[in-house]
Design a protein around this motif. Structure first.
Motif, PDB file in Angstrom:
ATOM      1  N   TYR A 165     -25.104  12.857-114.725  1.00 53.48           N
ATOM      2  CA  TYR A 165     -24.884  11.715-115.627  1.00 53.48           C
ATOM      3  C   TYR A 165     -26.087  11.516-116.558  1.00 53.48           C
ATOM      4  CZ  TYR A 165     -20.981  10.823-112.489  1.00 53.48           C
ATOM      5  OH  TYR A 165     -19.828  10.955-111.764  1.00 53.48           O
ATOM      6  N   PRO A 166     -26.219  12.383-117.560  1.00 54.99           N
ATOM      7  CA  PRO A 166     -27.288  12.185-118.536  1.00 54.99           C
ATOM      8  C   PRO A 166     -27.043  10.878-119.297  1.00 54.99           C
ATOM      9  CG  PRO A 166     -26.151  14.300-118.877  1.00 54.99           C
ATOM     10  CD  PRO A 166     -25.346  13.512-117.917  1.00 54.99           C
ATOM     11  N   PHE A 167     -28.100  10.314-119.808  1.00 55.77           N
ATOM     12  CA  PHE A 167     -27.923   9.077-120.581  1.00 55.77           C
ATOM     13  C   PHE A 167     -28.957   9.032-121.689  1.00 55.77           C
ATOM     14  CE2 PHE A 167     -31.598   6.752-118.921  1.00 55.77           C
ATOM     15  CZ  PHE A 167     -31.841   7.400-117.715  1.00 55.77           C
TER      16      PHE A 167
ATOM     17  N   ALA B 295     -28.211  -5.928-128.272  1.00 55.66           N
ATOM     18  CA  ALA B 295     -29.199  -5.242-127.420  1.00 55.66           C
ATOM     19  C   ALA B 295     -29.384  -6.016-126.118  1.00 55.66           C
ATOM     20  CB  ALA B 295     -30.525  -5.103-128.154  1.00 55.66           C
ATOM     21  N   GLU B 296     -29.438  -7.310-126.250  1.00 56.11           N
ATOM     22  CA  GLU B 296     -29.627  -8.157-125.065  1.00 56.11           C
ATOM     23  C   GLU B 296     -28.374  -8.119-124.181  1.00 56.11           C
ATOM     24  OE1 GLU B 296     -32.202  -9.313-123.883  1.00 56.11           O
ATOM     25  OE2 GLU B 296     -31.385 -10.609-122.307  1.00 56.11           O
ATOM     26  N   LEU B 297     -27.217  -8.124-124.818  1.00 55.12           N
ATOM     27  CA  LEU B 297     -25.973  -8.052-124.051  1.00 55.12           C
ATOM     28  C   LEU B 297     -25.944  -6.768-123.211  1.00 55.12           C
ATOM     29  CD1 LEU B 297     -23.154  -9.123-123.353  1.00 55.12           C
ATOM     30  CD2 LEU B 297     -22.282  -7.981-125.400  1.00 55.12           C
ATOM     31  N   ARG B 298     -26.385  -5.692-123.795  1.00 55.29           N
ATOM     32  CA  ARG B 298     -26.434  -4.439-123.028  1.00 55.29           C
ATOM     33  C   ARG B 298     -27.397  -4.588-121.860  1.00 55.29           C
ATOM     34  NH1 ARG B 298     -25.274  -2.598-128.226  1.00 55.29           N
ATOM     35  NH2 ARG B 298     -23.749  -0.909-128.323  1.00 55.29           N
ATOM     36  N   ARG B 299     -28.577  -5.122-122.175  1.00 56.71           N
ATOM     37  CA  ARG B 299     -29.610  -5.198-121.144  1.00 56.71           C
ATOM     38  C   ARG B 299     -29.135  -5.976-119.913  1.00 56.71           C
ATOM     39  NH1 ARG B 299     -35.049  -5.294-122.350  1.00 56.71           N
ATOM     40  NH2 ARG B 299     -34.554  -6.160-124.386  1.00 56.71           N
ATOM     41  N   ILE B 300     -28.441  -7.080-120.135  1.00 60.03           N
ATOM     42  CA  ILE B 300     -28.068  -7.885-118.964  1.00 60.03           C
ATOM     43  C   ILE B 300     -26.901  -7.275-118.188  1.00 60.03           C
ATOM     44  CG2 ILE B 300     -28.968 -10.037-119.943  1.00 60.03           C
ATOM     45  CD1 ILE B 300     -26.177 -10.908-120.558  1.00 60.03           C
ATOM     46  N   ASN B 301     -26.276  -6.262-118.768  1.00 57.53           N
ATOM     47  CA  ASN B 301     -25.149  -5.645-118.065  1.00 57.53           C
ATOM     48  C   ASN B 301     -25.415  -4.237-117.542  1.00 57.53           C
ATOM     49  OD1 ASN B 301     -22.677  -7.487-118.105  1.00 57.53           O
ATOM     50  ND2 ASN B 301     -23.436  -7.653-120.212  1.00 57.53           N
ATOM     51  N   PHE B 302     -26.572  -3.678-117.873  1.00 55.32           N
ATOM     52  CA  PHE B 302     -26.878  -2.323-117.394  1.00 55.32           C
ATOM     53  C   PHE B 302     -26.814  -2.230-115.874  1.00 55.32           C
ATOM     54  CE2 PHE B 302     -29.783  -1.382-121.244  1.00 55.32           C
ATOM     55  CZ  PHE B 302     -28.797  -0.649-121.862  1.00 55.32           C
ATOM     56  N   ILE B 303     -26.364  -1.085-115.409  1.00 54.27           N
ATOM     57  CA  ILE B 303     -26.502  -0.774-113.993  1.00 54.27           C
ATOM     58  C   ILE B 303     -28.005  -0.675-113.725  1.00 54.27           C
ATOM     59  CG2 ILE B 303     -26.042   0.973-112.226  1.00 54.27           C
ATOM     60  CD1 ILE B 303     -23.666   1.866-114.176  1.00 54.27           C
ATOM     61  N   LYS B 304     -28.448  -1.318-112.665  1.00 55.01           N
ATOM     62  CA  LYS B 304     -29.892  -1.323-112.399  1.00 55.01           C
ATOM     63  C   LYS B 304     -30.318  -0.057-111.664  1.00 55.01           C
ATOM     64  CE  LYS B 304     -30.061  -6.360-112.083  1.00 55.01           C
ATOM     65  NZ  LYS B 304     -28.588  -6.570-112.041  1.00 55.01           N
ATOM     66  N   LYS B 305     -31.578   0.259-111.858  1.00 56.54           N
ATOM     67  CA  LYS B 305     -32.132   1.479-111.275  1.00 56.54           C
ATOM     68  C   LYS B 305     -31.846   1.580-109.776  1.00 56.54           C
ATOM     69  CE  LYS B 305     -36.571   3.867-111.048  1.00 56.54           C
ATOM     70  NZ  LYS B 305     -38.031   3.730-111.232  1.00 56.54           N
ATOM     71  N   ASP B 306     -31.959   0.445-109.071  1.00 60.50           N
ATOM     72  CA  ASP B 306     -31.785   0.507-107.614  1.00 60.50           C
ATOM     73  C   ASP B 306     -30.320   0.517-107.188  1.00 60.50           C
ATOM     74  OD1 ASP B 306     -30.998  -2.070-108.041  1.00 60.50           O
ATOM     75  OD2 ASP B 306     -32.784  -3.005-107.162  1.00 60.50           O
ATOM     76  N   GLN B 307     -29.414   0.470-108.174  1.00 62.01           N
ATOM     77  CA  GLN B 307     -27.980   0.550-107.808  1.00 62.01           C
ATOM     78  C   GLN B 307     -27.485   1.996-107.713  1.00 62.01           C
ATOM     79  OE1 GLN B 307     -26.822  -2.514-110.959  1.00 62.01           O
ATOM     80  NE2 GLN B 307     -25.211  -2.847-109.469  1.00 62.01           N
TER      81      GLN B 307
ATOM     82  N   LEU C 160     -14.027   2.734-111.984  1.00 64.57           N
ATOM     83  CA  LEU C 160     -12.985   3.712-112.290  1.00 64.57           C
ATOM     84  C   LEU C 160     -13.212   5.046-111.577  1.00 64.57           C
ATOM     85  CD1 LEU C 160     -12.280   2.892-116.045  1.00 64.57           C
ATOM     86  CD2 LEU C 160     -10.953   2.245-114.034  1.00 64.57           C
ATOM     87  N   GLY C 161     -14.036   4.996-110.508  1.00 60.58           N
ATOM     88  CA  GLY C 161     -13.997   6.117-109.580  1.00 60.58           C
ATOM     89  C   GLY C 161     -15.128   7.123-109.622  1.00 60.58           C
ATOM     90  N   TRP C 162     -16.143   6.913-110.415  1.00 59.92           N
ATOM     91  CA  TRP C 162     -17.229   7.898-110.459  1.00 59.92           C
ATOM     92  C   TRP C 162     -18.420   7.433-109.641  1.00 59.92           C
ATOM     93  CZ3 TRP C 162     -15.323  12.190-111.986  1.00 59.92           C
ATOM     94  CH2 TRP C 162     -14.379  12.250-113.019  1.00 59.92           C
ATOM     95  N   GLU C 163     -19.202   8.423-109.203  1.00 60.19           N
ATOM     96  CA  GLU C 163     -20.459   8.109-108.548  1.00 60.19           C
ATOM     97  C   GLU C 163     -21.595   8.586-109.441  1.00 60.19           C
ATOM     98  OE1 GLU C 163     -21.087   8.957-104.212  1.00 60.19           O
ATOM     99  OE2 GLU C 163     -22.937   9.881-104.941  1.00 60.19           O
ATOM    100  N   TYR C 164     -22.180   7.662-110.172  1.00 61.33           N
ATOM    101  CA  TYR C 164     -23.284   8.000-111.073  1.00 61.33           C
ATOM    102  C   TYR C 164     -24.477   8.448-110.234  1.00 61.33           C
ATOM    103  CZ  TYR C 164     -20.922   5.264-114.852  1.00 61.33           C
ATOM    104  OH  TYR C 164     -20.054   4.770-115.782  1.00 61.33           O
ATOM    105  N   ASP C 165     -25.067   9.580-110.591  1.00 59.57           N
ATOM    106  CA  ASP C 165     -26.100  10.133-109.693  1.00 59.57           C
ATOM    107  C   ASP C 165     -27.443   9.427-109.801  1.00 59.57           C
ATOM    108  OD1 ASP C 165     -26.599  11.239-112.197  1.00 59.57           O
ATOM    109  OD2 ASP C 165     -26.959  13.270-111.447  1.00 59.57           O
ATOM    110  N   SER C 166     -27.917   9.217-111.029  1.00 59.74           N
ATOM    111  CA  SER C 166     -29.216   8.556-111.166  1.00 59.74           C
ATOM    112  C   SER C 166     -29.342   8.003-112.572  1.00 59.74           C
ATOM    113  CB  SER C 166     -30.373   9.532-110.898  1.00 59.74           C
ATOM    114  OG  SER C 166     -30.381  10.560-111.876  1.00 59.74           O
ATOM    115  N   GLY C 167     -30.212   7.034-112.716  1.00 59.97           N
ATOM    116  CA  GLY C 167     -30.428   6.477-114.043  1.00 59.97           C
ATOM    117  C   GLY C 167     -31.499   5.403-114.012  1.00 59.97           C
ATOM    118  N   ASP C 168     -32.105   5.196-115.141  1.00 60.31           N
ATOM    119  CA  ASP C 168     -33.067   4.101-115.292  1.00 60.31           C
ATOM    120  C   ASP C 168     -32.884   3.568-116.708  1.00 60.31           C
ATOM    121  OD1 ASP C 168     -35.095   2.320-115.400  1.00 60.31           O
ATOM    122  OD2 ASP C 168     -36.685   3.730-114.847  1.00 60.31           O
ATOM    123  N   TYR C 169     -31.805   2.846-116.875  1.00 59.93           N
ATOM    124  CA  TYR C 169     -31.369   2.451-118.217  1.00 59.93           C
ATOM    125  C   TYR C 169     -32.323   1.436-118.854  1.00 59.93           C
ATOM    126  CZ  TYR C 169     -26.892   4.566-116.682  1.00 59.93           C
ATOM    127  OH  TYR C 169     -25.913   5.415-116.220  1.00 59.93           O
ATOM    128  N   HIS C 170     -32.791   0.500-118.047  1.00 62.21           N
ATOM    129  CA  HIS C 170     -33.656  -0.542-118.629  1.00 62.21           C
ATOM    130  C   HIS C 170     -34.927   0.049-119.224  1.00 62.21           C
ATOM    131  CE1 HIS C 170     -31.055  -3.169-116.139  1.00 62.21           C
ATOM    132  NE2 HIS C 170     -31.269  -4.025-117.124  1.00 62.21           N
TER     133      HIS C 170
END
Lengths: 283, 164, 808
Positions: C656-658, C414-426, C433-443
């Motif tokens: 990009y649903p998550f 769980a922690e490994l995921r947390r430190i690697n998530f794309i951040k909200k402000d990114q 690999l070529g995609w533009e993720y539209d929005s997310g707030d993974y943390h």
């Protein structure tokens, strides 16, 4: 999936059934609930020119419960589950029936069909062997009786002659503790491994035990040695392991989608241990 | 071709008489011959229950019954459970509780559930799951089907209490 | 009482977006009045049935139809020889390959269509199938894709030139006669450099087994050629009816305006009903030949054995990280088993679908993906089974790789995921690999999920369980499955996404009736998703008329606007957007009408729930109902009568649903039996149109995920025989095997979608499969397991435990 054509017969009595059987020999088959036979016919794995429906034949639908229990061939698993007298006299019958197929199939699936078909996946044959049941067969030469433990020869091969009909099963009211333990992948599946166990307790020791296994060979397996391994013991771990070892000496599973032989043997051992423990706790 | 049989059936209260090959499966009799298309064909090997109807008071997978076996029987399908003006409580409960999606399993589900509630008017969740295990659904994950059946049972029971 | 109706009450009365509107479809379905393809009965209709190959690879020496034709009631028996003059013995696949309609000299998989019998009813047709005599000469069978790439056995002689050279395939050069394509994305050299330089690298090979969407209704059609008028009507189980019309026109030569394709009610699709199958072509030909309608409905065995499998990916991965667990690179190679023909349903430029979403929810700076497609003697397909194109494979891959990396790093996953998530402000985030993720707030989602299940508590309980197990106090282990998935759905921008050259836009056409009710038609087709309910909700909010007064119609190509259909969670992202946009066109015209009626300038009125009001004077208004009437019945200068709109929506990007899923599972080490004690599913699908339907989709998708993870497979033996052809062996769980799920959500709208919705139907399947699988793997982590393949059925779990020495 469409079955091939056949002539349909629905005799009113056993004489009528036997007459059709005699006329057509192995071109004729009796049908009870049909839930083993009809899928085979639809897959065109069974070609049956003459189908004899037993539903109108009188006297095949009763359950009598006393020191001896008799169950007519047309009694369904649903009937068994609902019959309070039977459930209290031979609770293993209800416990096992609830683990057969699904509700709709249990309305149609009969004791006679389940024991007579000789399908190694069916649960009743092993159960009948555990209970040391006797099958009544009616043929052109009259009635005869065969012990469940002598009835099964190979997959779909039994002691029943082509012109005979299995009309009832009979067994003494079982004594002691019981368990029907079955591992399956899901509801509606045949057993990966199943064990039927009855144990009679005398004080702290096991007076006698009867053990039969399902879907672990091309016939049900009554393991006399497994039962004997428990008799006279306190059903401690050593005795259970001896019973399991004896059972493993008797079964001969084959690989299928439920797993390889090694797993089946392992599962058989686990299931039997659990069945013995549960039966002993109820003895 | 095998000779045809004279068959009599009562379906949803209506008497039907016709000639049919004995091998005709009851599901085809209903769907093709009588145009009762509520029950569906899903697996054809008696596993999915989409073809479930009530035959002489029993829940039956009509893909695994020859019409010859059903000769003389009383058959009820989803079409016989309720009418647009007088829906069966289960029909209402499935809608209220989102107990269906594509609808293909629904007639068999509701027909089976009606029998389940007749036999066990006050089931636990576990009893519903066990009693419905002969009917497969690919869409709902069963959670809302179970909820629908429990809701229908509660409604039937409160109606019964009110009447007493 | 003369209470003033509040604004909120007016909004509630519309039944618009966000409410748990009951489904309008249910009345017919609950009363047995659905209209599925097998319910269609046309006068004089005949039935088709297939003779199929019992062999996985064989040459056909002869086909004799005499005995079949002699059977009373048989009208025709078609073979490839009958189709050849029409050029229809082969057909194009969705992947740029071609596929035999009827066996042309050989068969390539068990169950392949060899001859098509047409008879008066399905019983006679089935009898006639038994009477067609086919002489086969068996050929060596290749079922393993790695073997196939080494084998001398040529599966597709049609793809080898006379001089023995290999012409390019639809996706470039081919390396071997059984090789289909190589598809590469990302930076190979840079990624390999990162991997070789990394402090920590986790490597794993995982097999995502072959399975099947298996909707409860099988595939089928009714073809009806009206020779008098030259019109063909084709009813069928089509997830993309308009595309089917175009394809039928292109391959048959019948002008497109003379073809009407109708998708009636569909009993579940899940990807199985995207493709075009030989049954459709043969039925059309048979109807043309006989001049009467011909129905073809496959049985369950045919469905499982021949139409559109899913998955069958061998995925090899390397994931590189710093000692602290920051991921620096991801390398992936896939060997993709496509069966005898490449009939994958993917956008043209994506022969492995969107497998390149395999960097998942993580900020991975460098990545490389290569996919090799391979022919084997298995059925063709490769559809997205309740997922967007190959996204289940991608998400499974990354979510398993993260777990393996966690083991390598000896870190909490769980922690490994947390430190690697794309951040909200990114966001918008450009992936390697070529995609533009539209929005997310993974943390936010992740923390909410972990808190909801008391993650710390679960881990403590699990540690105790391990102790108890080692002490001999229990034989049950506990697994905690984690997944944070990112989907990519809503294909798609036409500039990137087409299928057979058909751009993947979608459409909506709205007609407002004078009395203020409406009909809207879309290019999509519901298969249980409840479009008739939810699209009316979108419109209710957009145009201010009650959802109950809006009919939604789909699936009839004569009336509906052109669209690419329903799969890959694209209905809401694409057709839903078209619906909103068309609604806004209606509103724009309504605004002009309202201004005229209120005798003010257009800019002086504004939309307010169900009406236009004069700005600053809300007591002066015209309801949409009044405006609709005026639109038709009042002469308004400069405005033509009527109130209609159409929108064709080409989305600027995917959505990009998550979501964050957590599964708690108990595993009986001795029997391999699993018990799902708890499943928590948090989904973020952006704006939520109907929470009731979303929840239902999540339950269903998770259950299909459970099936795939725990036992559902299409298995072959070495001879290419299908071992799982009925529902006895092909695992569809019953109510008894399925748990209750806990659902939750966050809302991060899509910035580019008109209403911010992202689509949800497939998320639970995409995220569910790795979550169940991770739970199984996690249960054994304390005993040294890194990875074990799905499906996690009883014997395979037993085998894992056995190999770890847990059976004493």
């Amino acid at each position: 999936m469409i079955p091939g054509a056949f002539e349909y017969h629905r005799p009113k009595d056993m004489e009528g059934v036997l007459a059709v059987l005699q006329e057509h020999g192995d071109d004729a088959r009796v049908i009870a609930g049909g839930h083993s036979l009809i899928p085979m016919m639809k897959l065109r794995m069974a070609d049956i020119p003459h189908l004899i429906d037993l539903q109108d034949v009188q006297g095949l639908n009763s359950i009598t419960v006393g020191d001896t229990i008799t169950i007519g061939a047309m009694v369904t698993q649903h009937h068994i589950i609902e019959n309070h007298a039977l459930a209290s006299a031979a609770p293993i019958m209800r416990e096992a029936s609830l683990q057969i197929a699904d509700p709709q199939v249990r309305y149609m699936g009969t004791v006679g069909g389940n024991v007579a078909n000789g399908d190694p996946g069916n649960d009743m044959p092993g159960l009948m062997q555990c209970l040391d049941a006797t099958f009544t067969l009616v043929g052109p030469d009259g009635e005869r009786e065969v012990a469940a433990r002598d009835f099964y020869e190979a997959a779909y091969m039994t002691d029943r002659e082509d012109e005979e009909v299995l009309t009832q099963v009979r067994f003494d009211k079982p004594q002691g503790g019981f368990a029907y333990e079955k591992q399956k992948r899901k509801i509606g599946d045949y057993a990966t491994a199943a064990a039927a166990v009855q144990i009679v307790k005398d004080g702290d020791t096991c007076a006698s035990a009867s053990i039969a296994m399902t879907n672990l060979s091309d016939t049900p397996i009554y393991s006399e040695d497994a039962g004997a391994a428990l008799a006279g013991t306190t059903v401690d771990d050593t005795a259970i392991e001896a019973a399991v070892a004896a059972m493993l000496g008797d079964i001969d599973p084959t690989e299928d989608n439920r797993g390889p032989i090694e797993f089946k043997r392992h599962a058989a051992a686990v299931i039997l241990r659990r069945a013995i423990a549960r039966a002993w706790s109820r003895a | 071709m095998a000779k045809k049989m004279h068959i009599k059936l009562t379906v949803n209260g209506q008497e039907e008489e016709f000639l049919a090959e004995p091998r005709e499966l009851l599901i085809h009799t209903l769907r093709e011959r009588l145009n009762i298309t509520g029950p569906h064909i899903g697996c054809e090997t008696s596993h999915c229950g989409a073809c479930t109807v009530t035959v002489n008071g029993k829940s039956v997978k009509s893909c695994t019954m020859f019409v010859a076996q059903a000769d003389g029987a009383d058959v009820t399908t989803i079409e016989g459970l309720g009418s647009p003006d007088n829906l069966h409580v289960l029909q209402r409960a499935f809608k209220e509780n989102h107990g269906l999606q594509c609808g293909f399993c629904t007639p068999g589900m509701i027909t089976r559930a009606s029998k389940l509630l007749e036999e066990n008017p006050n089931p636990t969740e576990e009893e519903v799951r066990f009693g419905m295990a002969g009917n497969l659904c690919r869409c709902t994950g069963y959670q809302n089907i179970v909820k629908s059946i429990l809701a229908a049972a509660a409604e039937l029971n409160s109606a019964k209490e009110a009447a007493e | 009482m003369n209470k003033e109706i509040t604004r909120q009450e007016r909004a509630d009365a519309l039944g618009g977006m966000g409410c748990k509107r009951k489904r309008v479809e249910d009345a017919r379905f609950t009363q047995g009045k659905g209209n599925y393809v097998d319910d269609i009965k046309l006068p004089g209709m005949l039935f088709g049935d297939f003779v199929r190959s019992p062999y996985a690879h064989a040459r056909i020496k002869s086909i004799n139809t005499d005995r079949a034709m002699a059977l009373d009631g048989v009208v025709a028996v078609l073979t490839a020889d009958d189709l050849r003059p029409l050029g229809l013995h082969w057909m194009p696949t969705l992947a740029g390959d071609k596929q035999m309609v009827l066996a042309d000299g050989k068969v390539l998989f068990q169950g392949q269509e060899v001859a098509y019998v047409v008879a008066k009813d399905r019983y006679i047709a089935a009898d006639a199938v038994e009477l067609v005599d086919v002489e086969y000469e068996e050929l060596p069978v290749v079922v393993d894709p790695f073997e196939a790439l080494k084998s001398d056995t040529v599966l597709r002689e049609d793809l080898v030139a006379e001089d023995g050279s290999l012409p390019d395939g639809a996706h470039g050069p081919r390396k071997h006669h059984n090789h289909i394509f190589t598809w590469e994305v990302g930076e190979k050299d840079a990624t390999e450099q990162v991997v070789s330089d990394a402090a920590v690298v986790a490597e794993e090979t995982m097999y995502y087994h072959r399975t099947h969407p298996c909707p409860l209704e099988t595939c089928g059609c009714v073809a009806s050629m009206d020779k008098v008028n030259g019109k063909l009507t084709l009813y069928g189980t089509f997830q993309a009816p308009h595309a089917i019309r175009t394809v039928v026109s292109l391959i048959s030569g019948i002008e497109e305006h003379n073809i009407r394709v109708v998708s009636p009610d569909i009993g579940g699709g899940f990807g199985n009903k995207v493709g075009a199958y030989p049954g459709y072509v043969c039925s059309v030909v048979a109807s043309i030949v006989t001049g009467v309608p011909v129905k073809w409905i496959e049985d369950r065995m045919e469905n499982l054995m021949t139409t559109a499998f899913a998955r069958d990916y061998w995925m090899k991965g390397k994931i590189a990280a710093t000692p602290e667990g920051k991921i620096t690179g991801l390398w992936c190679h896939v060997t993709a088993d496509h069966g005898g023909f490449d009939a994958c349903a993917d956008p043209t430029k994506f022969p492995a679908g969107f497998m390149n979403i395999c960097t998942g929810s993580y900020d991975i700076p460098t990545a490389y993906l290569a996919v090799d497609g391979v022919y084997t003697n298995k059925a063709p397909g490769g559809v997205s089974y309740r997922c967007s194109f190959r996204v289940t494979e991608a998400v499974y891959f990354i979510e398993r790789m993260i777990e393996v990396l966690a083991i390598e790093l000896n870190m909490d996953a769980a922690e490994l995921r947390r430190i690697n998530f794309i951040k909200k402000d990114q966001f918008p985030y450009q992936s390697a690999l070529g995609w533009e993720y539209d929005s997310g707030d993974y943390h936010t989602a992740w923390d909410k999920a972990l808190k909801a299940v008391d993650y710390e508590g679960l881990r403590a309980e699990q540690a105790q369980r391990v102790e108890d197990f080692k002490a001999g106090k229990t034989r049950k282990l506990m697994g905690i499955g984690l997944t944070h998935f990112t989907e990519i759905v809503g294909a798609g921008p036409v500039k990137n996404c087409d299928i057979l050259g058909l751009g993947m836009f979608d459409s909506c056409e709205i007609r407002i009736h004078p009395t203020g009710s409406a009909i809207a038609r879309l290019g999509t087709i519901s298969q249980g998703q409840g479009h008739a309910t939810t699209f009316a909700q979108i419109l209710a909010t957009e145009i201010g008329l009650p959802a109950d007064n809006i009919t939604i119609e789909e699936g009839d190509t004569d009336t509906a606007p052109y669209g690419l259909g329903t799969y890959g969670s694209r209905s809401t992202p694409v057709a839903g957007a078209a619906t909103a946009m068309a609604g806004r066109k209606i509103r724009a015209k309504a605004q002009m009408i309202a201004a005229y009626l209120l005798e003010v300038h257009d800019d002086d009125v504004e939309f307010d729930v169900d009406r236009f009001v004069v700005k600053g004077a809300p007591e002066k208004f015209k309801t949409m109902k009044e405006i609709a009437f005026a639109a038709y019945n009042q002469a308004i200068p400069g405005i033509e009568p009527g109130l209609e709109a159409v929108s064709y929506y080409d989305p600027p990007n995917m959505t990009y649903p998550f979501g964050a899923y957590i599964c708690v599972m108990d595993i009986d080490v001795d029997t391999g039996v699993t018990d799902i004690r708890r499943f928590y599913a948090l989904d973020d699908c952006g704006t939520r149109i109907n929470p009731m339907i979303i929840e239902g989709q999540v339950h269903g998708g998770l259950t299909e995920a459970l099936a795939v993870a725990l036992g559902q497979e299409i298995a072959y033996d070495d001879m290419g025989n299908v071992k799982t052809g009925t529902l006895m062996d092909f695992f569809l769980p019953t109510a008894w095997e399925v748990p209750n799920y806990e659902t939750d959500h966050t809302v991060t709208p899509s910035p580019h979608h008109p209403i911010g919705a992202k689509g949800v139907g497939e998320s639970p399947h995409v995220g569910g499969v790795p979550c169940f699988s991770n739970a199984v793997n996690d249960a054994f982590r304390a005993f040294g397991l890194r990875h074990t393949h799905m499906p996690h059925d009883h014997w395979r779990i037993w085998k894992t435990a056995n190999e770890l020495g847990l059976h004493g």
